[in-house]
Scaffold this motif. Sequence first.
Motif: not given
Length: 127
Positions: A96-107
Motif C-alpha cells: 500500500c502506498a500514499a501518493c505525494t506527487g499525484c498531480t495528474s492522472s498519469y502519475r
Amino acid sequence: QVQLVESGGGLVQAGGSLRLSCAASGRTVSSNAMGWFRQAPGKEREFVAAISWSGARTYYTDSVKGRFTISRDNAKNTVWLQMNSLRPEDTAVYYCAACTGCTSSYRYSSQNAYGYWGQGTQVTVSS
C-alpha cells in the motif's frame, strides 16, 4: 509522517478471494491518492490499482480490471483492495502506498509519485 500497515494477505486457491486492508496512522491520508502495488518473486514491483483522494476516480492495471476493486474510507483512514477470481500469477507481496506527487492522472501508476509505503503483505494463490 505517515505509517501504512497492510493486512489481509494469505494463501488462497485459484478462483478465490481476498480483501487487503491498509490502515494509515500518524496523520490523515484523506487528501492523498492511495495506491496498491505488488512484487512477485524475481520481478520488479508493479502498479496494481489507485484511487483518488475523494474516491471518485480509480485506476487499474489491465490484468486486474474486472477482478480487483480499490476503495477507501477517509473517516477510517483506510484503503482496501478487494481481489476476486484470483490467479496464480497474482502471487506477490502487495504494498500500500500514499501518493505525494499525484498531480495528474498519469502519475497514479508511477511508483515515484508515492512518498509513503507500507511493509507489504504476502498473497499466495495456489493452482
